[in-house]
Design a protein around this motif. Structure first.
Motif, PDB file in Angstrom:
ATOM      1  N   GLU A   1       0.874  -1.310   0.111  1.00  0.00           N
ATOM      2  CA  GLU A   1       0.036  -0.111  -0.040  1.00  0.00           C
ATOM      3  C   GLU A   1       0.887   1.337  -0.037  1.00  0.00           C
ATOM      4  N   MET A   2       2.009   1.344   0.694  1.00  0.00           N
ATOM      5  CA  MET A   2       2.782   2.266   0.994  1.00  0.00           C
ATOM      6  C   MET A   2       3.676   2.684  -0.238  1.00  0.00           C
TER       7      MET A   2
ATOM      8  N   LEU B   1       1.203   4.479  -2.723  1.00  0.00           N
ATOM      9  CA  LEU B   1       0.908   5.595  -2.452  1.00  0.00           C
ATOM     10  C   LEU B   1       2.221   6.454  -2.860  1.00  0.00           C
ATOM     11  N   MET B   2       3.432   5.783  -2.705  1.00  0.00           N
ATOM     12  CA  MET B   2       4.592   6.668  -2.863  1.00  0.00           C
ATOM     13  C   MET B   2       4.519   6.840  -4.431  1.00  0.00           C
TER      14      MET B   2
ATOM     15  N   GLN C   1       1.895   7.142  -6.648  1.00  0.00           N
ATOM     16  CA  GLN C   1       1.171   8.184  -6.626  1.00  0.00           C
ATOM     17  C   GLN C   1       1.556   9.598  -6.550  1.00  0.00           C
ATOM     18  N   LEU C   2       2.395   9.780  -5.278  1.00  0.00           N
ATOM     19  CA  LEU C   2       2.710  10.939  -5.017  1.00  0.00           C
ATOM     20  C   LEU C   2       3.932  11.353  -6.009  1.00  0.00           C
ATOM     21  N   GLU C   3       4.857  10.367  -6.520  1.00  0.00           N
ATOM     22  CA  GLU C   3       5.757  10.832  -7.560  1.00  0.00           C
ATOM     23  C   GLU C   3       5.207  11.106  -8.820  1.00  0.00           C
TER      24      GLU C   3
ATOM     25  N   LEU D   1       2.576  12.743  -9.422  1.00  0.00           N
ATOM     26  CA  LEU D   1       1.818  14.214  -9.079  1.00  0.00           C
ATOM     27  C   LEU D   1       2.851  14.969 -10.406  1.00  0.00           C
TER      28      LEU D   1
END
Lengths: 274, 417
Positions: B405-406, B409-410, B412-414, B416
């Motif tokens: 999951e993390m 998320l990471m 997804q963050l990258e 952006l």
């Protein structure tokens, strides 16, 4: 319709300084955050760092719940005695889950403090807390994305954002937030999410302490340095690190003291004991 | 002169009168030196308070004293509680050659599908971003003896997940999962209806066809000009002689996907939906309850409202609030699923409760075990009055794979911009 419980980090929630008064029979009020969360109800899981009795009835409590980004302030009111007594009996520190309504305090025009009024409080555990952080990261990232999409439009409307697939509350909140908040620093919030993720992935911290000792230590330093106009923030931090406290801890303890009302900022960058 | 023409238009917009006559009357007043505004009022009052019929597309939310003519495209009755009193209301769709609007009738005007009616003194409110007509005690409704054309606009294409009651003229595609034929008696006429369930990639939905389209299980079809109403707490797709149905050569692969709760709240329910959320509350009537052995109703103080005092049958059930941050629904877990979620059987709970001589101990244990826990639920909605109520067919506590999951998320963050 029942208002959903927003998962939101303390750092974002506490930076909110707009309220939306809605029309309709029940006139719910919403706290509008810089990233467009339109919060009437919120759900928090974090570490309980402090519970204090407030008011004269002996019932009301104010609690502080720490998440990876900051501190949520939660009130249990006299008309929710069960919730108040759960808070009163809880050990500090421990994992806690709270569902609450947005609480808004506006002592004067332009000054707005947000917190939560607990409807439910319950002991929680590390696994649920991790799930909460994950959900909150997801929800924050969605709003960061929506903000960026909206910023690339000429005059973004909730309708356009809905067409991109955002939930109605997010679409409404984001288009409102862009109108009332100027120059929202997106990098700041991306960093906040990054920190929350690494909080879980990199070396698990133990339940964080209430920093009782550190609080006293810092107060002593401030007392010595404050003089007439207050101590300079950066110098306090420098002195504290010299005395062996970690910089991140100093900053956190400073926030705790500020929120507790033990210290205040007479002017930006200076601190003084109350 | 232009001003006078404008005034004439305005007068004609509110009263029913002959244009020439209005113009003549208005000029007369103006020639006598009466200010235009006053002249306008004078002419209007001459032709009385006769309100002119409006086309449906011109009706906006928040209007009063609306007069219009339209055809009932759909209507169904439902019972609601108004100030503690049960009463019947009627909901449906009204159409003319310009638009189709949802309406609510707060009393029985004896309306049937297909009736063309003239309505006086109706009001409108906003509902889901469009106006909804409201026919009250004080509205006048009369049937007229001619037919009217209905608006022909391009149907709007929808995924099944986005269908909500009140929509009309929709186009959807889907696969028939089941279909049954039955006969119903409508006003003395026996008609065949076909009902079943269909699905696309996004959701499943119940449907009813008021005409024999020769449909069979596993057919993939495209339906144009269907409408949606609420039935048994979930949206239902309806198509009839006004609709076109065509078999298409497409594959529909249904995959399990989690539906965000706001979607279920918007649609007013759904069938066979998969959802994920956190349990934020457990209702007081959760735990060990006693049911009537005759009718299965929940007893109150050992008494069944139908069969009086009976020897109750113990059962375990949980009524919980599920919230995913975008919406909230109520979920009912039966004994089997409750036992699975709690990791403890009803018999064990019975023992503990009897020993403590207190059944509320079970309720407390339920709160302790499942409140604030993330849960995956599959089920069907039963009702959707204040809150959508889901009857769970299956449920489990979500175990998260933290690393995966993390990482996601990471990423997804990258990703952006």
């Amino acid at each position: 319709m029942r208002e959903p419980a927003w998962r939101i980090f303390a750092a974002e929630y506490n930076e909110a300084n707009h309220v939306i008064e809605s029309k309709g029979e029940k006139k719910p009020r919403y706290v509008l955050t810089p990233l467009g969360a339109k919060v009437n109800r919120l759900f928090i899981i974090g570490v309980l760092t402090d519970v204090e009795e407030i008011g004269a009835e002996g019932i009301r409590r104010r609690a502080r719940i720490s998440d990876p980004t900051g501190i949520h302030v939660v009130y249990a009111e006299a008309f929710e005695p069960e919730v108040a007594s759960i808070l009163a009996d809880m050990e500090v520190p421990s994992f806690i889950a709270v569902v609450g309504k947005a609480r808004i305090y506006e002592p004067e025009e332009g000054m707005l403090y947000v917190s939560a009024r607990a409807e439910m409080a319950k002991r929680s555990d590390e696994e649920s807390r991790d799930y909460w952080i994950m959900e909150t990261c997801r929800s924050t990232l969605m709003r960061i994305n929506a903000m960026k999409d909206a910023m690339s439009m000429n005059s973004p409307t909730a309708k356009q954002l809905r067409e991109l697939g955002y939930p109605p509350m997010v679409a409404e909140g984001v288009s409102e937030a862009l109108k009332v908040y100027e120059d929202v620093d997106m990098e700041h919030y991306e960093m906040m999410v990054r920190e929350a993720i690494s909080f879980i992935t990199t070396g698990k911290k133990e339940v964080r302490k209430g920093y009782e000792e550190e609080q006293e230590k810092l107060l002593k330093i401030i007392a010595e340095m404050q003089g007439e106009d207050g101590a300079i923030w950066d110098e306090v931090i420098e002195e504290a690190t010299k005395q062996g406290m970690e910089r991140s801890v100093v900053e956190e303890v400073m926030v705790i003291l500020l929120e507790k009302g033990r210290i205040y900022e007479p002017q930006l960058g200076k601190i003084k004991m109350v | 002169m232009e001003e006078i023409e404008k005034a004439v238009e305005e007068i004609l917009a509110t009263v029913k009168a002959d244009k020439e006559k209005v113009m003549e009357d208005l000029k007369k007043f103006v020639d006598y030196g009466v200010p235009l505004e006053q002249a306008k009022e004078a002419v209007m009052s001459k032709y009385g308070e006769v309100v002119k019929e409006k086309k449906l597309k011109d009706i906006e939310a928040g209007e009063r004293n609306i007069c219009t003519i339209g055809k009932i495209i759909a209507i169904d009755e439902r019972e609601v509680e108004v100030r503690g009193e049960r009463r019947k209301i009627y909901r449906g769709l009204l159409g003319d050659d310009t638009a189709i609007l949802p309406f609510t009738a707060w009393k029985d005007f004896g309306l049937n599908k297909g009736d063309v009616i003239r309505i006086e003194n109706a009001s409108s409110s906003e509902w889901e971003g469009q106006p909804r007509l409201s026919l009250s005690e004080w509205s006048g409704v009369e049937k007229v003896d001619y037919d009217i054309e209905l608006v022909k606009r391009a149907p709007q294409r929808y995924n099944l997940m986005d269908l909500k009651p009140g929509l009309s003229n929709v186009e959807v595609r889907g696969k028939i999962l089941s279909i049954d034929e039955r006969e119903v008696n409508i006003g003395g006429e026996i008609r065949k209806v076909f009902s079943g369930t269909m699905a696309d990639e996004t959701a499943k939905i119940r449907f009813t066809a008021w005409k024999d389209f020769g449909l069979q299980k596993d057919d993939v079809i495209k339906i144009k000009n269907a409408y949606v109403r609420k039935w048994r707490g979930a949206p239902q797709l309806i198509f009839d002689e006004n609709s076109t149905v065509e078999k298409i050569d497409e594959k529909i692969v249904m995959e399990e996907r989690v539906t965000p709760l706001y979607k279920i709240v918007e649609a007013g329910g759904g069938i066979d939906v998969l959802m994920e959320g956190v349990i934020l509350d457990v209702r007081d009537d959760s735990g060990i309850i006693f049911r009537c052995p005759e009718c299965n109703r929940k007893l109150r103080d050992g008494i069944c409202e139908e069969h009086g005092e009976v020897e109750g049958k113990a059962d375990l059930r949980i009524r919980a609030l599920l919230d995913d941050g975008t919406g909230a629904v109520e979920v009912i877990f039966n004994r089997e699923i409750s036992e699975k979620l709690l990791g403890k059987g009803m018999e064990d709970y019975m023992e503990v409760a009897e020993e403590a001589m207190d059944y509320s101990i079970v309720h407390e244990d339920i709160i302790d075990k499942i409140v604030t826990k993330p849960v995956r639920v599959k089920g069907d909605s039963l009702s959707s009055d204040f809150i959508v109520t889901i009857f769970a067919r299956d449920a489990q506590i979500i175990k998260i794979d933290k690393e995966k999951e993390m990482e996601e998320l990471m990423m997804q963050l990258e990703g952006l911009q």
